[in-house]
Design a protein around this motif. Structure first.
Motif, PDB file in Angstrom:
ATOM      1  N   THR A 120      12.694 -25.123 -57.644  1.00 38.30           N
ATOM      2  CA  THR A 120      13.844 -25.163 -56.723  1.00 38.30           C
ATOM      3  C   THR A 120      15.109 -25.768 -57.330  1.00 38.30           C
ATOM      4  O   THR A 120      16.177 -25.662 -56.722  1.00 38.30           O
ATOM      5  N   ALA A 121      15.010 -26.400 -58.502  1.00 39.28           N
ATOM      6  CA  ALA A 121      16.170 -27.153 -59.038  1.00 39.28           C
ATOM      7  C   ALA A 121      17.417 -26.282 -59.180  1.00 39.28           C
ATOM      8  O   ALA A 121      18.529 -26.749 -58.908  1.00 39.28           O
ATOM      9  N   THR A 122      17.255 -25.025 -59.578  1.00 40.48           N
ATOM     10  CA  THR A 122      18.449 -24.197 -59.790  1.00 40.48           C
ATOM     11  C   THR A 122      19.225 -23.972 -58.492  1.00 40.48           C
ATOM     12  O   THR A 122      20.391 -23.603 -58.533  1.00 40.48           O
ATOM     13  N   TYR A 123      18.598 -24.194 -57.376  1.00 41.37           N
ATOM     14  CA  TYR A 123      19.264 -23.964 -56.089  1.00 41.37           C
ATOM     15  C   TYR A 123      19.736 -25.269 -55.431  1.00 41.37           C
ATOM     16  O   TYR A 123      20.200 -25.242 -54.309  1.00 41.37           O
ATOM     17  N   HIS A 124      19.574 -26.377 -56.131  1.00 40.82           N
ATOM     18  CA  HIS A 124      19.878 -27.653 -55.491  1.00 40.82           C
ATOM     19  C   HIS A 124      20.661 -28.587 -56.406  1.00 40.82           C
ATOM     20  O   HIS A 124      20.386 -28.662 -57.597  1.00 40.82           O
ATOM     21  N   GLY A 125      21.626 -29.297 -55.795  1.00 39.27           N
ATOM     22  CA  GLY A 125      22.412 -30.250 -56.573  1.00 39.27           C
ATOM     23  C   GLY A 125      21.679 -31.550 -56.794  1.00 39.27           C
ATOM     24  O   GLY A 125      21.963 -32.294 -57.734  1.00 39.27           O
ATOM     25  N   ARG A 126      20.742 -31.877 -55.911  1.00 38.78           N
ATOM     26  CA  ARG A 126      20.020 -33.153 -56.025  1.00 38.78           C
ATOM     27  C   ARG A 126      18.627 -32.950 -55.450  1.00 38.78           C
ATOM     28  O   ARG A 126      18.472 -32.249 -54.447  1.00 38.78           O
ATOM     29  N   LEU A 127      17.634 -33.553 -56.088  1.00 43.08           N
ATOM     30  CA  LEU A 127      16.269 -33.514 -55.550  1.00 43.08           C
ATOM     31  C   LEU A 127      15.747 -34.946 -55.476  1.00 43.08           C
ATOM     32  O   LEU A 127      15.846 -35.696 -56.456  1.00 43.08           O
ATOM     33  N   VAL A 128      15.242 -35.320 -54.323  1.00 41.20           N
ATOM     34  CA  VAL A 128      14.766 -36.691 -54.110  1.00 41.20           C
ATOM     35  C   VAL A 128      13.247 -36.636 -53.997  1.00 41.20           C
ATOM     36  O   VAL A 128      12.717 -35.882 -53.169  1.00 41.20           O
ATOM     37  N   LEU A 129      12.566 -37.417 -54.829  1.00 44.59           N
ATOM     38  CA  LEU A 129      11.109 -37.324 -54.925  1.00 44.59           C
ATOM     39  C   LEU A 129      10.522 -38.632 -54.419  1.00 44.59           C
ATOM     40  O   LEU A 129      10.686 -39.674 -55.041  1.00 44.59           O
ATOM     41  N   ILE A 130       9.881 -38.564 -53.287  1.00 46.11           N
ATOM     42  CA  ILE A 130       9.469 -39.814 -52.634  1.00 46.11           C
ATOM     43  C   ILE A 130       7.952 -39.862 -52.467  1.00 46.11           C
ATOM     44  O   ILE A 130       7.317 -38.887 -52.060  1.00 46.11           O
ATOM     45  N   ASN A 131       7.392 -41.016 -52.816  1.00 48.81           N
ATOM     46  CA  ASN A 131       5.984 -41.298 -52.514  1.00 48.81           C
ATOM     47  C   ASN A 131       5.875 -42.763 -52.101  1.00 48.81           C
ATOM     48  O   ASN A 131       6.904 -43.463 -52.011  1.00 48.81           O
TER      49      ASN A 131
ATOM     50  N   GLY B 205       9.907 -47.746 -50.740  1.00 56.16           N
ATOM     51  CA  GLY B 205      10.469 -49.043 -50.350  1.00 56.16           C
ATOM     52  C   GLY B 205      11.892 -49.225 -50.852  1.00 56.16           C
ATOM     53  O   GLY B 205      12.736 -49.783 -50.158  1.00 56.16           O
ATOM     54  N   GLU B 206      12.163 -48.739 -52.047  1.00 53.01           N
ATOM     55  CA  GLU B 206      13.492 -48.942 -52.627  1.00 53.01           C
ATOM     56  C   GLU B 206      14.324 -47.658 -52.655  1.00 53.01           C
ATOM     57  O   GLU B 206      15.438 -47.656 -53.179  1.00 53.01           O
ATOM     58  N   SER B 207      13.759 -46.591 -52.108  1.00 53.17           N
ATOM     59  CA  SER B 207      14.470 -45.308 -52.155  1.00 53.17           C
ATOM     60  C   SER B 207      15.782 -45.392 -51.377  1.00 53.17           C
ATOM     61  O   SER B 207      15.863 -46.029 -50.328  1.00 53.17           O
ATOM     62  N   THR B 208      16.817 -44.717 -51.897  1.00 48.40           N
ATOM     63  CA  THR B 208      18.091 -44.681 -51.176  1.00 48.40           C
ATOM     64  C   THR B 208      18.075 -43.572 -50.123  1.00 48.40           C
ATOM     65  O   THR B 208      19.030 -43.420 -49.374  1.00 48.40           O
ATOM     66  N   GLY B 209      16.985 -42.797 -50.100  1.00 50.27           N
ATOM     67  CA  GLY B 209      16.794 -41.827 -49.017  1.00 50.27           C
ATOM     68  C   GLY B 209      17.310 -40.434 -49.343  1.00 50.27           C
ATOM     69  O   GLY B 209      18.075 -40.229 -50.286  1.00 50.27           O
TER      70      GLY B 209
END
Ligand code: NAP
Length: 678
Positions: free
Chosen positions: A445-456, A461-465
Motif C-alpha cells: 500500500t505504500a505507493t498509495y499513501h503519504g504516511r503509514l502508522v504501524l501500531i502494536n 503507549g508512545e505512539s503519536t497516533g
C-alpha cells in the motif's frame, strides 16, 4: 466584530459588509469577514520587495531563532486562543492539537533549522558529483531561497496549526508569507495574527494575513512565488488551473481530501491488545475535532470474522462519549465548525449509506448543554460496507465529519486492494502484532499513501497516533490526497528554495559555496592550523604531516588495547585465500595514528575533538608501510554563544591518509571545536 486583514504593512478593515461567522455551539454571530477593497497585487509586491528582501538579510539560523522567539511569545498568550477556539466547536483537547500543536511546529523548525542547516542563506544539497577524469570540472547542487512570496491557503479545521505548520518552513527558508485562512474560522487565526504582528519578531513584510476572499491575488503570481493549498479537492483543482499559475510554472502544493484507512491484522482477534487498541483509535479519530481532520480514519478494514465484535466494541465506546458544548463538564466531542457543514456531511453520509448499512444513526446522541437547532452538532455515525470491492461509494465520497465505514476482508491481497481503492491517501494505519503481515501491507500500500502508522502493543503507549502529522515526518499523499508534500523536517524548507546544479572547477565551486572541494587550491602556512583561532582559519588551509612507519608492535599493541583480535591483525598464518597479503593494521589504528600525526599537542585554540564523519578505509595498511596525512580545512561554522562557555565554532577538516607511494589509504572528515578570539 469585523475581522481585519494585515496587508502591505498595515491593518485593513473593509468598509463593505461581509459574511457573518457564527459560533458553532450556540449559533450566535462571532465576527464579520470581508477582504473587499484590498489591493492584492500591491500586497504581493510588498511581500517580494519588502518582506523577501528583509528576510534574505538573515541566515537560516537567524530565522530559526525568530521562530523560537515567536513560539515563546505565542505560548505565553495561549489562554486567549483557547478561549476563542471554543467558538469553532473545538474541545480543550481539539484546541490543544490546533494551538499547542501549531506552536510546537514552530519550536520544531526553530531547532531543526539550527541543527540541520548551515548558518548561511544557501544550502548545499548532496555530495560532489565527479564530471571529469582529471577532476578539473565537478558538480554540486545548491538551494537558494526564492525571491517571491509564499501564499498559504488553509482549510477551516485547524485555524492555528494550518497557519503555523506552513509558516515555519517558509520563514526558515527566507520567504515571506501571505496567509489566507478559511473564512469559517478565520477569527481565531486573526487573533493570533494580531500577536504575531504586535510581537515585532518577524521583519517588516514577512507576514501578511487576508481575512475573506483572496480576490485576484493568484492572478498576480510569478515563478518566484509558491502557493500552498489545503482544502477540498474541488477547490484545489480549480485554483491549480489559475492561468498565472500555469503560465508561470508556479509551484502549487495541494493537500486535499483523503479517505484514509486503518486496518486490523488477520491475527488480531477479539481479546488481543491490538484489537482493543484498534477499536480505541477508530473512536478517537471519529470524535477528535468531530472527525473534521484530513487524516481521520474514514475506512476501517477488518478481518471478516471479527467485524461483528469490532462493531459492538466501537459502538460501546462511542456511547460513552459525551457530545455537546465543549465548555460543559465531561464533554469530549463538540459540534462541526458550522451549520453548513452539518448539511454537507449529512448529504455525503447519505450518499455513502446508499450502499452501506448504518450501524449507528445520525443525531441519536443526547447533547450536553447544547441543542441541534442552534449548534452545528452531528453525532458519530458508523457504517458497514459489506461488499467493499463492489460498493465503491465509501472509497469515493468524503464526509468531513464523524463518519466512518467498516469493511471486511478475507485475505491479505484483498485487504491491500481495498486500501488502495482510496486512490491515494494521506495516511493508513495497521494494527497488528504480526510483523510479516505488517510488512506485506506496507509493501502493498505504500505507493498509495503519504504516511503509514504501524501500531502494536509495544509501540502504542508512545505512539503519536493515526491522525497526527508530525513536523519531522512528511504530510501529504498521492492521487486524491492532492499529490503534495508538507512538513517532513527540512524537506519542506526546500519547497521554498530553488535547487541549482553548479558545474565548474573545484576552486570556483569552493569560492561560491564556501566549502573546500577536493581538487581546489589549498594554502599551507608556517603556523600549524591547530594554533589558529576560529577567525584566523581559512577554508583551504592545509597541513602535510611528517611520516610514520607502521610496525608489527603497533598492530599487536593496538589489538591488546582495543580488544580487537580479528585474524588479519593477529594471525599471519590465516591469510591464505583472504584479500590481505600481510599482517594488516586495524583501520581504527590508522585513523588514530593519523591523529597523532596531524594534532598539535600543546594547549591552544582547539578546545576538543568534536567527532568524525564519512570515515572510509580505502586500502590496507601493512606492517612496514609508512603513512602520512593531508589535513585541509573544509568548512567552519560559528556556534551560538552560551553563557559560561567559551565562544567557539566547529571546524571541519578533510583528512586524507596516504602511504609511502602517495596512495590514499583512508579518508575522513573530523570536526574540532575551536575557540574564537572574541
Ligand atoms: P475548501 O472549501 O476547499 O476551502 C479551502 C480554502 O480555499 C479556504 O481558505 C477557502 O477560502 C479557499 N478558497 C476557496 N475558493 C478560493 C478561491 N477562488 N481563491 C482562493 N482561495 C479560495 O475547503 P474547506 O471546506 O475549508 O476544508 C475542508 C476540506 O479540506 C475537506 O475536504 C478536507 O479533507 C480538506 N482538508 C485537507 C487537509 C490536508 O492536509 N490534506 C487538511 C485539512 C482539510 P474561504 O473559506 O474564504 O472560501
Amino acid at each position: 466584530m469585523k475581522l481585519k486583514s494585515y496587508v502591505s504593512g498595515q491593518w485593513f478593515e473593509s468598509s463593505n459588509s461581509g459574511q457573518i461567522l457564527y459560533n458553532a455551539v450556540t449559533g450566535s454571530p462571532v465576527a464579520e469577514i470581508s477582504s473587499n477593497g484590498i489591493d492584492f497585487k500591491d500586497a504581493l509586491e510588498y511581500a517580494r520587495k519588502v518582506g523577501n528582501k528583509n528576510l534574505r538579510k538573515y541566515t537560516f539560523h537567524d530565522r530559526s531563532r525568530m521562530l523560537k522567539a515567536l513560539a515563546q511569545f505565542l505560548m505565553s498568550n495561549k489562554e486567549k486562543y483557547y478561549n476563542l477556539s471554543y467558538a469553532t466547536g473545538a474541545t480543550k483537547m481539539d484546541s490543544w492539537i490546533d494551538i499547542e500543536g501549531g506552536i510546537g511546529t514552530l519550536y520544531s523548525y526553530a531547532s531543526k533549522g539550527r541543527r540541520e542547516l548551515p548558518n548561511e542563506n544557501f544550502y548545499i544539497d548532496g555530495n560532489l558529483e565527479h564530471l571529469s577524469k582529471n577532476g578539473t570540472f565537478q558538480g554540486r547542487h545548491i538551494c537558494v531561497p526564492l525571491e517571491g512570496a509564499a501564499i498559504h491557503i488553509n482549510a477551516f479545521n485547524f485555524p492555528i496549526w494550518g497557519m503555523l505548520e506552513k509558516l515555519a518552513p517558509s520563514i526558515v527558508a527566507g520567504m515571506p508569507v501571505i496567509i489566507k485562512p478559511a473564512s469559517l474560522t478565520a477569527y481565531l487565526t486573526e487573533l493570533m495574527a494580531q500577536d504575531i504582528i504586535a510581537s515585532g519578531i518577524l521583519p517588516e513584510g514577512a507576514f501578511q494575513l487576508i481575512c475573506g476572499s483572496a480576490g485576484d491575488l493568484l492572478s498576480h503570481v510569478n515563478c518566484q512565488d509558491v502557493v500552498t493549498f489545503t482544502g477540498s479537492a474541488y477547490t484545489g483543482k480549480k485554483l491549480k488551473q489559475t492561468p498565472a499559475i500555469l503560465d508561470n510554472s508556479v509551484r502549487f502544493n495541494m493537500e486535499a481530501d483523503s479517505l484514509n484507512f486503518s486496518m486490523l491484522g488477520l491475527e488480531a482477534k477479539p481479546g488481543t491488545a491490538e484489537f482493543d487498541l484498534f477499536a480505541k483509535e477508530v473512536v478517537r479519530e471519529m470524535t477528535v475535532k468531530a472527525g473534521q481532520k484530513c487524516t481521520a480514519i474514514r475506512r476501517v478494514i477488518v478481518p471478516e470474522a471479527y467485524i461483528e465484535d469490532l462493531g459492538i466494541s466501537i459502538k460501546e465506546k462511542l456511547a460513552k462519549i459525551k457530545l455537546g458544548n465543549p465548555q460543559s463538564e465531561g464533554v469530549r466531542m463538540g459540534p462541526l465548525a458550522g451549520r453548513e457543514q452539518v448539511d454537507e456531511v449529512k448529504a455525503r453520509m447519505n450518499e455513502i449509506a446508499a450502499t452501506s448499512k448504518k450501524m449507528m444513526e445520525w443525531n441519536d446522541s443526547k447533547l450536553s448543554d447544547a441543542d441541534y437547532e442552534s449548534g452545528a452538532f452531528f453525532s458519530p455515525t458508523l457504517l458497514l460496507n459489506e461488499n467493499p470491492l463492489v460498493n465503491l461509494e465509501s472509497h469515493n465520497i468524503e464526509a468531513f465529519g464523524p463518519v466512518t465505514t467498516m469493511m471486511p476482508y478475507k485475505t491479505i491481497d484483498e485487504a491491500i486492494e481495498i486500501a488502495k481503492l482510496g486512490k491515494g491517501s494521506l495516511v493508513g494505519s495497521v494494527f497488528s502484532a504480526d510483523n510479516n503481515f505488517v510488512r506485506e501491507i506496507v509493501m502493498g500500500t505504500a505507493t498509495y499513501h503519504g504516511r503509514l502508522v504501524l501500531i502494536n502493543a509495544d509501540s502504542a503507549g508512545e505512539s503519536t497516533g493515526h491522525g497526527s502529522p508530525m513536523p519531522q515526518m512528511t504530510h501529504g499523499g498521492p492521487g486524491r490526497a492532492g499529490g503534495g508534500e508538507e512538513l517532513g523536517g527540512i524537506r519542506s524548507v526546500m519547497h521554498y528554495m530553488q535547487r541549482t546544479a553548479l558545474q565548474g572547477h573545484p576552486t570556483t565551486l569552493t569560492a561560491v559555496y564556501k566549502e573546500w572541494t577536493k581538487g581546489a587550491t589549498k594554502q599551507e602556512h608556517d603556523k600549524h592550523p591547530f594554533r589558529k583561532y576560529f577567525e584566523e582559519i581559512q577554508i583551504g588551509d592545509t597541513l602535510e604531516t611528517h611520516r610514520r612507519t607502521v610496525t608489527d608492535a603497533d598492530i599487536v599493541n593496538f589489538a591488546g588495547i582495543s580488544g580487537d583480535f580479528f585474524y588479519a591483525h593477529t594471525d599471519v598464518t590465516s591469510l591464505e585465500g583472504t584479500i590481505f597479503e600481510k599482517r594488516v593494521a586495524h583501520g581504527y589504528f590508522v585513523i588514530s595514528a593519523a591523529a597523532g600525526l596531524f594534532v598539535d599537542p600543546k594547549k591552544g585554540p582547539v578546545l576538543a575533538n568534536y567527532g568524525l564523519d564519512e570515515l572510509r578505509f580505502i586500502k590496507p595498511v601493512y606492517t612496514g608501510d609508512t603513512i602520512w596525512v593531508k589535513l585541509t580545512c573544509k568548512n567552519k561554522e560559528q556556534k551560538e554563544d552560551r553563557e559560561g562557555e567559551t565562544p567557539c565554532g566547529v571546524v571541519k577538516w578533510d583528512v586524507e591518509v596516504l602511504n609511502q607511494n602517495s596512495e590514499q589509504v583512508a579518508q575522513a572528515t573530523i570536526l574540532t571545536l575551536v575557540a574564537r578570539k572574541g
